[in-house]
Design a protein around this motif. Structure first.
Motif, short mmCIF file in Angstrom:
data_model
loop_
_atom_site.label_atom_id
_atom_site.label_comp_id
_atom_site.label_asym_id
_atom_site.label_seq_id
_atom_site.Cartn_x
_atom_site.Cartn_y
_atom_site.Cartn_z
N GLU A 125 42.10 34.29 89.90
CA GLU A 125 41.30 33.35 89.11
C GLU A 125 40.21 34.07 88.33
O GLU A 125 39.91 33.71 87.19
N PRO A 130 47.23 32.83 84.37
CA PRO A 130 47.91 31.69 85.00
C PRO A 130 48.61 32.14 86.28
O PRO A 130 49.12 33.26 86.36
N ARG A 150 46.64 23.09 99.29
CA ARG A 150 45.67 22.94 98.20
C ARG A 150 44.26 22.68 98.74
O ARG A 150 43.27 23.25 98.27
N GLY A 156 42.54 23.69 92.42
CA GLY A 156 42.51 22.57 91.50
C GLY A 156 43.89 21.96 91.33
O GLY A 156 44.92 22.59 91.64
N ALA A 157 43.93 20.74 90.83
CA ALA A 157 45.20 20.02 90.66
C ALA A 157 46.10 20.70 89.65
O ALA A 157 47.32 20.48 89.65
N GLU A 158 45.55 21.55 88.78
CA GLU A 158 46.35 22.19 87.75
C GLU A 158 47.19 23.36 88.28
O GLU A 158 48.11 23.83 87.61
N VAL A 159 46.88 23.84 89.49
CA VAL A 159 47.61 24.99 90.06
C VAL A 159 48.83 24.49 90.82
O VAL A 159 48.70 23.75 91.80
N ARG A 182 53.97 27.02 83.82
CA ARG A 182 52.51 27.08 83.89
C ARG A 182 51.94 27.94 82.76
O ARG A 182 50.97 27.57 82.11
N GLY A 185 52.15 26.13 79.51
CA GLY A 185 51.12 25.10 79.46
C GLY A 185 49.75 25.66 79.14
O GLY A 185 49.00 25.09 78.34
N VAL A 186 49.41 26.80 79.74
CA VAL A 186 48.11 27.42 79.50
C VAL A 186 48.01 27.90 78.06
O VAL A 186 47.00 27.69 77.38
N ASP A 189 47.56 24.99 75.73
CA ASP A 189 46.21 24.41 75.77
C ASP A 189 45.21 25.26 75.00
O ASP A 189 44.14 24.79 74.63
#
Length: 199
Positions: A125, A130, A150, A156-159, A182, A185-186, A189
């Protein structure tokens, strides 16, 4: 010049497989590598401080001291180069070089010691890459659900949190597919962010 499928430019991408000692990184890389995987295993001469004696006794004779390396292709255009990190804390100085230029990371976790992968999660992180977290199913262990994992790691919910069997090529491919989703998506964004090819 026609714009046909044969004009597709092959892309080589670097993926890191990380986690603590004995979580299955070598097995993960070896399960899908299309080449003979490169490993840097050395005999375990003493029980590392990373794990307790009950976990190490009679179960692990070697440890990765530098990296694991393998290759897998997705279709005609994408080649993933997999780099497995060493698990023992005394070899973590190698992580910076292994992670440099990586598109994304798979963090493997042992369901018997979920919290012990928290340092790997923190490291990834901090680098901003990602990642997905994959809980490796070991024989004879109780199932640990994604929500429980989790919560234990404060993710977080995104992982994405998945279960996997690091010995199964199909299971490993599913994890790598989730990581690619993933990554896409990153990048989607953040239009200014580009996938990084292997240097």
């Amino acid at each position: 010049m026609s714009g046909c499928a044969d004009d597709t430019v092959p892309v080589a991408l670097k993926i890191v497989v990380s986690g603590g000692l004995g979580v299955g990184k070598s097995a993960f890389v070896g399960a899908v590598s299309e080449i003979e995987p490169l490993g840097t295993e050395a005999p375990l001469t003493q029980v590392p401080v990373d794990i307790g004696p009950s976990d190490a006794a009679g179960q692990r004779a070697t440890t990765t001291v530098a990296l694991d390396f393998g290759r897998i292709t997705f279709g005609p255009a994408i080649t993933l180069y997999l780099f497995g990190t060493p698990g023992q804390s005394r070899f973590r100085f190698l992580w910076d070089d292994l992670v440099d230029g990586a598109l994304g990371t798979v963090v493997l976790a042992d369901p018997r010691r979920i919290e012990e992968c928290s340092w790997a999660v923190d490291y990834v992180e901090a680098r901003g890459a990602p990642y997905v977290l994959a809980v490796n199913r070991f024989d004879g262990t109780e199932r640990t659900g994604p929500d429980e994992v989790r919560s234990a790691l404060g993710l977080g919910a995104e992982v994405p949190v998945l279960e996997c069997d690091a010995r199964s090529a199909d299971s490993v491919r599913e994890v790598l597919g989730a990581l690619m989703t993933r990554v896409i998506g990153v990048v989607g964004d953040d239009p200014g962010r580009r996938p990084v090819a292997v240097r």
